[in-house]
Scaffold this active site. Structure first.
Site, PDB file in Angstrom:
ATOM      1  N   TYR A 198       0.857  -1.200   0.000  1.00 38.83           N
ATOM      2  CA  TYR A 198       0.000   0.000   0.000  1.00 38.83           C
ATOM      3  C   TYR A 198       0.887   1.242   0.000  1.00 38.83           C
ATOM      4  CZ  TYR A 198      -3.648   3.288   1.190  1.00 38.83           C
ATOM      5  OH  TYR A 198      -4.502   4.355   1.164  1.00 38.83           O
ATOM      6  N   TYR A 208      -2.800   4.642   9.359  1.00 39.60           N
ATOM      7  CA  TYR A 208      -2.195   3.371   8.910  1.00 39.60           C
ATOM      8  C   TYR A 208      -1.093   2.929   9.887  1.00 39.60           C
ATOM      9  CZ  TYR A 208      -1.549  -0.067   5.154  1.00 39.60           C
ATOM     10  OH  TYR A 208      -1.511  -1.218   4.408  1.00 39.60           O
TER      11      TYR A 208
HETATM   12  P1  NAI Z   1      -8.038  -9.790   4.210  1.00 38.26           P
HETATM   13  O1  NAI Z   1      -8.328  -9.463   5.630  1.00 38.26           O
HETATM   14  O2  NAI Z   1      -9.075 -10.468   3.427  1.00 38.26           O
HETATM   15  O3  NAI Z   1      -6.660 -10.581   4.087  1.00 38.26           O
HETATM   16  C1  NAI Z   1      -5.617 -10.535   5.040  1.00 38.26           C
HETATM   17  C2  NAI Z   1      -5.213 -11.963   5.285  1.00 38.26           C
HETATM   18  O4  NAI Z   1      -4.036 -12.081   6.116  1.00 38.26           O
HETATM   19  C3  NAI Z   1      -6.324 -12.751   6.002  1.00 38.26           C
HETATM   20  O5  NAI Z   1      -6.702 -13.865   5.205  1.00 38.26           O
HETATM   21  C4  NAI Z   1      -5.655 -13.183   7.289  1.00 38.26           C
HETATM   22  O6  NAI Z   1      -6.160 -14.393   7.801  1.00 38.26           O
HETATM   23  C5  NAI Z   1      -4.210 -13.298   6.831  1.00 38.26           C
HETATM   24  N1  NAI Z   1      -3.278 -13.412   7.967  1.00 38.26           N
HETATM   25  C6  NAI Z   1      -3.216 -12.604   9.058  1.00 38.26           C
HETATM   26  N2  NAI Z   1      -2.267 -13.061   9.909  1.00 38.26           N
HETATM   27  C7  NAI Z   1      -1.729 -14.178   9.329  1.00 38.26           C
HETATM   28  C8  NAI Z   1      -0.706 -15.084   9.715  1.00 38.26           C
HETATM   29  N3  NAI Z   1      -0.031 -14.940  10.869  1.00 38.26           N
HETATM   30  N4  NAI Z   1      -0.400 -16.113   8.890  1.00 38.26           N
HETATM   31  C9  NAI Z   1      -1.060 -16.273   7.717  1.00 38.26           C
HETATM   32  N5  NAI Z   1      -2.040 -15.441   7.298  1.00 38.26           N
HETATM   33  C10 NAI Z   1      -2.366 -14.402   8.103  1.00 38.26           C
HETATM   34  O7  NAI Z   1      -7.714  -8.356   3.535  1.00 38.26           O
HETATM   35  P2  NAI Z   1      -7.046  -7.954   2.131  1.00 38.26           P
HETATM   36  O8  NAI Z   1      -7.360  -6.515   1.982  1.00 38.26           O
HETATM   37  O9  NAI Z   1      -7.430  -8.904   1.085  1.00 38.26           O
HETATM   38  O10 NAI Z   1      -5.483  -8.050   2.459  1.00 38.26           O
HETATM   39  C11 NAI Z   1      -4.560  -8.740   1.651  1.00 38.26           C
HETATM   40  C12 NAI Z   1      -3.293  -7.927   1.480  1.00 38.26           C
HETATM   41  O11 NAI Z   1      -3.580  -6.773   0.696  1.00 38.26           O
HETATM   42  C13 NAI Z   1      -2.679  -7.424   2.791  1.00 38.26           C
HETATM   43  O12 NAI Z   1      -1.280  -7.508   2.714  1.00 38.26           O
HETATM   44  C14 NAI Z   1      -3.112  -5.972   2.802  1.00 38.26           C
HETATM   45  O13 NAI Z   1      -2.283  -5.160   3.597  1.00 38.26           O
HETATM   46  C15 NAI Z   1      -2.985  -5.655   1.320  1.00 38.26           C
HETATM   47  N6  NAI Z   1      -3.646  -4.431   0.877  1.00 38.26           N
HETATM   48  C16 NAI Z   1      -4.962  -4.208   1.198  1.00 38.26           C
HETATM   49  C17 NAI Z   1      -5.578  -3.045   0.834  1.00 38.26           C
HETATM   50  C18 NAI Z   1      -6.992  -2.759   1.243  1.00 38.26           C
HETATM   51  O14 NAI Z   1      -7.410  -1.586   1.218  1.00 38.26           O
HETATM   52  N7  NAI Z   1      -7.776  -3.752   1.572  1.00 38.26           N
HETATM   53  C19 NAI Z   1      -4.855  -1.992   0.077  1.00 38.26           C
HETATM   54  C20 NAI Z   1      -3.496  -2.346  -0.253  1.00 38.26           C
HETATM   55  C21 NAI Z   1      -2.926  -3.513   0.161  1.00 38.26           C
END
Ligand code: NAI
Length: 321
Positions: A198, A208
């Site tokens: 991000y 953030y």
């Molecule tokens: P999400 O909440 O659906 O996905 C985050 C995932 O990380 C979850 O499935 C969670 O279970 C997993 N996770 C957390 N701790 C963990 C661990 N110890 N071991 C394995 N898995 C673990 O949300 P999203 O948005 O799909 O996030 C995916 C990526 O995209 C993240 O890196 C997030 O920072 C990034 N991102 C998200 C944005 C947004 O606005 N949603 C914008 C830019 C980047």
């Protein structure tokens, strides 16, 4: 499932029924059985939109928690493009999530792994290679978590234990995923590793908090590991810096709706959705981007290059009046 492209039917619809094309695209994403009532587009015909970009490729996809997750959309697109893969998430998240549904839909095996645990990552690669029948061609890191954000701690009042945890889960785990893979020689020659980032890595976004440092570290790891893995095995390593996206992780940040709308109005193309992100990541897993590595690639509708937009100027002027 057998995939084929019913090109002629699709072309007919494009020619005579442009409105229905939108329906095809919409229902394709929703994976509904009948995409267009008028034309009785069936599930097989959904693959008219696929190009076979990942045909024969194997992979590991982390981070699919629910239908909103960016990783969920990437898994669906990878499946459409012909890949086979395993799905992984933290065991606790798997119990809460709906990952079984995704596994069933895509023919994937689920392998639980806390991405901070070397032992569990070793097991993830062992089981993945066994299930897939050989080394993987792509790995997706779609993992982020900050207890400081969850608990609403301000940047000038961070809990340092939680700060370290944020870095471990959201950034160091990326290094661990690659180091474990390389030691096991689990990624094939010319493979592709992608993590999601991000723009708070480059610019300041007050709410953030410690995730800004985690993303900066994540992008730095892509550059450093990209060098080493590239030299050793031609493996590409990139981060994709995505627009704000309405997911569990995204909406957990306070003020999310405001900066989602702000980004949308700043970006000439509007915010990139999770589906758009999936399309982009698929190209990075494919052979079409063989020489792209060590990059942080902005996928944000142009947000990162805009100073101010007419929409925001107008809003400010209204505010001043
Ligand atoms: P999400 O909440 O659906 O996905 C985050 C995932 O990380 C979850 O499935 C969670 O279970 C997993 N996770 C957390 N701790 C963990 C661990 N110890 N071991 C394995 N898995 C673990 O949300 P999203 O948005 O799909 O996030 C995916 C990526 O995209 C993240 O890196 C997030 O920072 C990034 N991102 C998200 C944005 C947004 O606005 N949603 C914008 C830019 C980047």
């Amino acid at each position: 499932m057998q995939r084929y492209a019913n090109i002629s039917k699709y072309q007919q619809i494009i020619q005579y029924h442009p409105f229905c094309v939108q329906n095809v695209d919409h229902f394709l994403r929703k994976n509904s059985l009948i995409a267009c009532q008028n034309h009785k587009i069936t599930q097989e015909n959904f693959y008219t939109m696929a190009y076979g970009l990942l045909k024969g490729k194997r992979g590991i996809i982390s981070g699919a928690l629910n239908e909103d997750s960016i990783a969920w959309k990437i898994a669906q697109r990878a499946h459409e493009e012909g890949a086979t893969f395993t799905l992984t998430n933290a065991p606790l998240a798997m119990r809460m999530g709906e990952i079984n549904k995704l596994a069933e839909e895509t023919g994937a095996k689920i392998i639980g792994a806390d991405a901070t645990s070397i032992e569990e990552l070793e097991n993830l690669y062992d089981e993945s290679l066994e299930f897939l029948g050989g080394p993987v061609d792509f790995v997706l890191h779609s993992i982020g978590m900050s207890t400081n954000i969850r608990k609403g701690r301000e940047y000038s009042d961070l809990n340092y234990e939680w700060f370290l945890k944020s870095l471990d889960v959201s950034a160091l785990s990326f290094h661990k995923m690659m180091q474990v893979a390389q030691k096991k020689d689990a990624i094939a020659q010319g493979g592709s590793v992608v993590a999601l980032s991000y723009i708070a890595a480059q610019r300041s976004f007050p709410d953030y908090t410690d995730m800004a440092q985690a993303k900066a570290m994540l992008e730095s790891i892509a550059r450093s590991y990209g060098y080493h893995y590239g030299k050793a095995k031609g493996v590409r390593v990139n981060t994709v810096s995505q627009s704000p996206t309405k997911t569990t992780a995204g909406t957990g940040i306070s003020g999310f709706n405001a900066f989602y709308e702000y980004a949308n109005q700043m970006s000439p193309l509007g915010n990139a959705t999770a589906d758009d992100c999936a399309d982009y990541v698929i190209t990075l897993f494919s052979d079409l981007t063989k020489k792209v590595t060590m990059q942080n690639l902005f996928h944000d509708g142009g947000f990162s290059c805009v100073g101010i937009s007419e929409e925001i100027v107008e809003k400010m002027e209204q505010g001043i009046k």
